[in-house]
Structures are given as structure tokens and as C-alpha cells.
Design an enzyme around this catalytic site. Structure first.
Site, mmCIF file in Angstrom:
data_model
loop_
_atom_site.group_PDB
_atom_site.id
_atom_site.type_symbol
_atom_site.label_atom_id
_atom_site.label_comp_id
_atom_site.label_asym_id
_atom_site.label_seq_id
_atom_site.Cartn_x
_atom_site.Cartn_y
_atom_site.Cartn_z
ATOM 1 N N HIS A 157 11.948 -47.362 77.898
ATOM 2 C CA HIS A 157 12.757 -48.238 77.034
ATOM 3 C C HIS A 157 14.244 -47.871 76.949
ATOM 4 C CE1 HIS A 157 9.196 -50.301 75.692
ATOM 5 N NE2 HIS A 157 8.687 -49.237 75.102
ATOM 6 N N ASP A 194 1.938 -49.242 81.108
ATOM 7 C CA ASP A 194 2.056 -48.938 79.667
ATOM 8 C C ASP A 194 1.805 -50.240 78.893
ATOM 9 O OD1 ASP A 194 3.858 -46.694 77.846
ATOM 10 O OD2 ASP A 194 3.781 -48.742 77.049
ATOM 11 N N HIS A 196 3.392 -51.398 76.553
ATOM 12 C CA HIS A 196 4.661 -52.043 76.163
ATOM 13 C C HIS A 196 5.436 -52.512 77.409
ATOM 14 C CE1 HIS A 196 3.691 -49.399 72.680
ATOM 15 N NE2 HIS A 196 4.166 -50.417 71.975
ATOM 16 N N ASP A 288 -1.224 -45.932 76.510
ATOM 17 C CA ASP A 288 -1.468 -46.703 75.292
ATOM 18 C C ASP A 288 -2.156 -48.030 75.593
ATOM 19 O OD1 ASP A 288 0.811 -47.610 76.545
ATOM 20 O OD2 ASP A 288 2.112 -47.495 74.785
HETATM 21 O O1 VJV Z 1 8.119 -51.895 66.506
HETATM 22 C C1 VJV Z 1 9.060 -51.120 66.532
HETATM 23 C C2 VJV Z 1 10.329 -51.359 65.753
HETATM 24 C C3 VJV Z 1 10.157 -51.527 64.348
HETATM 25 C C4 VJV Z 1 9.645 -50.202 63.974
HETATM 26 C C5 VJV Z 1 8.584 -50.139 62.880
HETATM 27 N N1 VJV Z 1 9.184 -50.683 61.657
HETATM 28 C C6 VJV Z 1 8.308 -50.491 60.488
HETATM 29 C C7 VJV Z 1 9.524 -52.063 61.933
HETATM 30 C C8 VJV Z 1 10.568 -52.167 63.102
HETATM 31 C C9 VJV Z 1 10.634 -52.505 65.283
HETATM 32 N N2 VJV Z 1 9.025 -50.002 67.275
HETATM 33 C C10 VJV Z 1 7.872 -49.608 68.005
HETATM 34 C C11 VJV Z 1 8.280 -48.786 69.193
HETATM 35 C C12 VJV Z 1 7.172 -48.565 70.163
HETATM 36 C C13 VJV Z 1 7.619 -47.675 71.302
HETATM 37 C C14 VJV Z 1 6.613 -47.560 72.409
HETATM 38 C C15 VJV Z 1 7.062 -46.568 73.440
HETATM 39 C C16 VJV Z 1 6.294 -46.627 74.762
HETATM 40 O O2 VJV Z 1 4.924 -46.394 74.556
HETATM 41 O O3 VJV Z 1 6.382 -47.889 75.377
HETATM 42 C C17 VJV Z 1 6.869 -45.624 75.770
HETATM 43 C C18 VJV Z 1 6.870 -44.211 75.374
HETATM 44 C C19 VJV Z 1 6.982 -48.863 67.115
HETATM 45 N N3 VJV Z 1 5.670 -49.054 67.020
HETATM 46 C C20 VJV Z 1 5.230 -48.125 66.121
HETATM 47 C C21 VJV Z 1 6.312 -47.424 65.685
HETATM 48 N N4 VJV Z 1 7.380 -47.897 66.320
HETATM 49 C C22 VJV Z 1 6.316 -46.323 64.746
HETATM 50 C C23 VJV Z 1 7.452 -45.555 64.622
HETATM 51 C C24 VJV Z 1 7.515 -44.506 63.724
HETATM 52 C C25 VJV Z 1 6.400 -44.206 62.921
HETATM 53 C C26 VJV Z 1 5.250 -45.002 63.067
HETATM 54 C C27 VJV Z 1 5.216 -46.047 63.968
HETATM 55 C C28 VJV Z 1 8.668 -43.724 63.573
HETATM 56 C C29 VJV Z 1 8.674 -42.697 62.644
HETATM 57 C C30 VJV Z 1 7.547 -42.449 61.892
HETATM 58 N N5 VJV Z 1 6.433 -43.188 62.022
HETATM 59 C C31 VJV Z 1 7.544 -41.335 60.876
HETATM 60 ZN ZN ZN Z 2 3.940 -47.987 75.241
HETATM 61 CA CA CA Z 3 4.026 -52.171 80.708
#
Ligand code: VJV
Ligand code: ZN
Ligand code: CA
Length: 400
Positions: A157, A194, A196, A288
């Protein structure tokens, strides 16, 4: 593959740096770098380590990282520490937010998010996981190895000037550029399984006819990063009125399991190989997409996930295998260990051998090929009409 001295030359090399597994995204963050340590422990326990050469390499330099990123962003990352950040120097917090680092206000959800926290040893972590992917790319370019593995890489990403989705720097873009710069490879295929969308890699190469990016991913609702619908297919003119595809997306509905996934994966990869004729393949094997993941809702089995690797290996091209997502860490380690065995070409038993992390696998009955209870699995064997539209769109795109 005999080196003359009677010992077999190994065709697979792998990168592992224990310092990466100590990186801590925060107690409740979903990304757990310790999973690469668990993967290695399992690989050792299965006795697979002797079948590969280990890459011992220097961390990536600023110059290496500038293959994929703006120098200002790289310098900011290099100098960013939790101590400074938490001291609440207003200017540093504002600059960090611009690069999507630390606490960021999300316009869509009206929440503060911290997907890419400012953590200890952040710069060192970036240098090391990218160093691994770069070394793996160079190992393939040297012609010495057929497959190179870096399970700590695959951070798809990160963009030119900003972090995103747990990814600070994009090791994949650096590795692909290194493959192309070496001169041995004219065209590189990027495959992303992946859960995502591989948006950072896609953006980096959408106007580059030497790279075709293909991502399979969960799509729909609020699922991150919301891009990668099937209509996003890209191409460039390729002389004689022909076109050269530069990007392909295969959006999948939540709940997609082995049967449906493989109705798409095999045929699409086969057509891509025929049309694009790549010289090397970079595969992001984010785990994932497995059943029971904490963040995503696809339902691949370990065999279903690994079948993607074995299909791609079957084309016999130099292959770079990278990690990525994967949030149920015992499943991740099971999957990447099994895929390491696939890369080597060895069958390994289902029973997880006794080793230091044994207790992590209790919930899966100490079996590599765990089962997730699922009553509606029969229904999932047939392609749904939406998926038919997807495959037709992708195939039409590749036909021209
Ligand atoms: O969905 C999002 C962004 C938000 C984050 C969550 N808030 C509540 C709403 C807005 C829009 N981000 C995703 C990012 C997923 C990344 C995937 C990476 C890969 O697998 O493709 C490659 C390595 C997301 N989903 C879940 C979370 N963020 C998440 C983030 C956290 C968390 C729990 C869940 C960050 C900090 C903490 N807990 C403490
Ligand atoms: Zn992912
Ligand atoms: Ca993918």
C-alpha cells in the site's frame, strides 16, 4: 543441479532478519511482525532450512528507497522517532499527518486512525524488510536461484510520498525496479493474492508497459482501500494498433472460497502469461485471504492459497515470493511454511512438529491444514453471476 563436489545446488533462497520480528506496531494493532519468526520456527521444525540458502544482506539504503519514494518522504521517515512525535511538536505532527504517519484524521469515517503508527526503530524496520526484497530480487537477477523468498516484505500500500495500510515503504516497487534495472528482465509480472487491493504497486507502474500488475482482492462496502473494481483495467498503446495491459483487478465478494477463487485464478494467470510473456514474476502472498482472518473475509484454505504459488511456479519463471497481510498469525505461519515447502518442491506432513511455538497451533488441532467450520461451503463452489462478469471483463481486456 550438482556443483561438482557432490552437493546439490539449492534453487531457493530466503531472507530472514530476527530484528524484524521484534518490531511492535502497538499492543492492539493487528499487524504482528512476530509471525515471520513463527514461520521460520515452523520451517525449521519441518527440516526445510537445509533445502534453502539464507540471504544475509545489508539493510536498504536511502538511495535504494528513493527508487520508489520521494526523497523528502524518505528523509522524514529516517528522522522520525516516537520520542519527538509524542513530545507533540506541532509542526512534526502536521508533517507526519501529511505522510499518513501516526494519528490521521479520516474524512470518510470522521475518525482518527492510526494504521501506520510512529513506532520504535521504524526506519531500521523499513530498511530491513526492503533490504530483504532487494536482495531477493538481485539473487534472481544473478541467475543463481529460481525462487527467492522474503516473508517480511510485500508492503503493497505504501505510495511515492505517503504511507498507507500498515505499509511505510513499498519494498515491492523497489524490488521490481531492481529487477528491471538489472537488464536481464524486460517484463515483470506482479501478482497479488493479499485480501486487499495492491494499490501502491498498481499506481507506481500504471504507466509502465514493462510491468503488469494483477491483484485479486475482497471488494465491496467499506473494505480497505475501496479501490480496484474490475472496471479499473489499464493499458498502453503497443505499436501496430496493439495494446499492452498494465493493470488488472479481480474484485471478489466477501466469502469467496477455494472453488470460486480458482475458477478465476488459473484461467486469468494463464491468459496473462500468454499475452504479457513476462521474464520474471513477483508474487505478493498476503495470507489475509485465508479463512478465519481477523481483518478480511475471504475463505481460502492453506492448500487453496498455496495452489496459487504452485500454479505460478509451474511456469518456471524466476519467482520472487513476498509476504504481506495476514492477521491470524498461526494461520499465516502455517500458510507461509507450506508455501516454502511448495517452493522447494517437498511434501510435508499435516501434523505440526514439536517446536517452541507449538501452543500457538492448539486452535487448529496442531494441523497445518486447519479447517474452518462452514455450513454453506457447497453453495460456494459455483461462480456467482458477478464473478462471471468479472472474468469476462478481464478476459476481454486481455483479448485485444
Ligand atoms: O480501513 C482502514 C482505514 C480506516 C481505519 C479504521 N478506522 C476505524 C476507520 C478508517 C480506514 N484501514 C485498514 C487498513 C488495512 C491494511 C491492510 C494491509 C495489507 O494487509 O493489505 C498489507 C500488509 C484497516 N483495517 C483494520 C484496521 N485498519 C485496523 C487498524 C488499527 C487497529 C485495528 C484495525 C490500527 C491501530 C489499532 N488497531 C490499535
Ligand atoms: Zn491485506
Ligand atoms: Ca490483492
Amino acid at each position: 543441479d550438482d556443483d561438482g563436489g557432490g552437493t546439490k545446488q539449492k534453487s531457493v533462497c530466503y531472507y530472514y532478519d530476527p530484528r524484524i520480528s521484534y518490531v511492535d506496531y502497538g499492543e492492539t494493532h493487528e499487524m504482528v511482525p512476530h509471525r515471520v519468526s513463527m514461520t521460520l520456527a515452523l520451517i525449521k521444525a519441518y527440516g526445510l532450512l537445509d533445502d534453502m540458502d539464507r540471504l544475509r544482506v545489508a539493510p536498504a539504503t536511502e538511495e535504494d528507497l528513493e527508487l520508489a519514494h520521494d526523497p523528502e518522504f524518505i528523509r522524514f521517515l529516517r528522522d522520525l522517532t516516537p520520542a519527538d512525535y509524542n513530545a507533540d511538536a506541532k509542526t512534526q505532527r502536521e508533517a507526519a499527518e501529511k505522510y499518513k504517519l501516526g494519528e490521521v484524521w479520516n474524512e470518510l469515517t470522521h475518525c482518527v486512525t492510526n494504521d501506520n503508527p510512529v513506532i520504535e526503530n521504524l526506519w531500521d524496520y523499513c530498511q530491513r524488510y526492503t533490504g530483504g526484497s532487494l536482495a531477493a530480487a538481485r539473487a534472481l537477477a544473478s541467475g543463481r536461484y529460481k525462487i527467492a523468498i522474503n516473508w517480511s516484505g510485500g508492503m503493497h500500500h505504501a505510495c511515492k510520498g505517503k504511507a498507507g495500510g500498515f505499509c511505510y515503504v513499498n519494498d515491492i516497487v523497489v524490488a521490481i525496479k531492481a529487477l528491471l534495472d538489472g537488464g536481464q528482465f524486460k517484463r515483470v509480472l506482479y501478482l497479488d493474492i493479499d485480501a486487499h487491493h495492491g494499490d501502491g504497486v498498481e499506481t507506481a507502474f500504471m504507466e509502465d508497459s514493462r510491468v503488469l500488475t494483477v491483484s485479486f482482492h475482497q471488494f465491496g462496502g467499506e473494505f480497505f482501500p475501496r479501490t480496484g473494481d474490475a472496471v479499473d483495467v489499464g493499458e498502453l498503446p503497443a505499436g501496430d494498433d496493439g495494446v499492452c495491459p498494465t493493470l488488472i483487478n479481480v474484485p471478489l465478494q466477501a466469502g469467496t472460497r477455494d472453488g470460486r477463487y480458482h475458477q478465476l485464478f488459473g484461467p486469468i494467470v494463464d491468459r496473462v502469461m500468454a499475452v504479457f510473456e513476462p521474464d520474471a514474476v513477483v508474487m505478493q502472498c498476503g495470507a489475509d485471504s485465508l479463512a478465519g482472518d481477523r481483518l478480511a473475509s475471504l475463505g481460502l484454505s492453506v492448500r487453496g492459497h498455496a495452489k496459487c504459488v504452485s500454479i505460478v511456479k509451474g511456469y518456471g519463471l524466476p519467482l520472487l515470493l513476498l509476504g504481506g497481510g495476514g492477521y491470524t498469525i498461526n494461520h499465516v505461519a502455517s500458510c507461509w511454511c507450506y508455501e516454502t515447502a511448495v517452493a522447494i518442491g517437498k511434501e510435508i506432513p499435516d501434523d505440526i512438529p514439536q517446536h517452541g511455538y507449538q501452543n500457538y497451533y492448539k486452535s487448529q488441532g496442531y494441523k497445518l491444514h486447519y479447517h474452518k467450520e462452514d455450513s454453506s461451503s457447497r453453495k460456494n463452489r459455483d461462480m456467482r453471476s458477478k464473478d462471471k462478469i468479472t472474468i469476462d471483463k478481464v478476459m476481454n481486456h486481455l483479448d485485444r
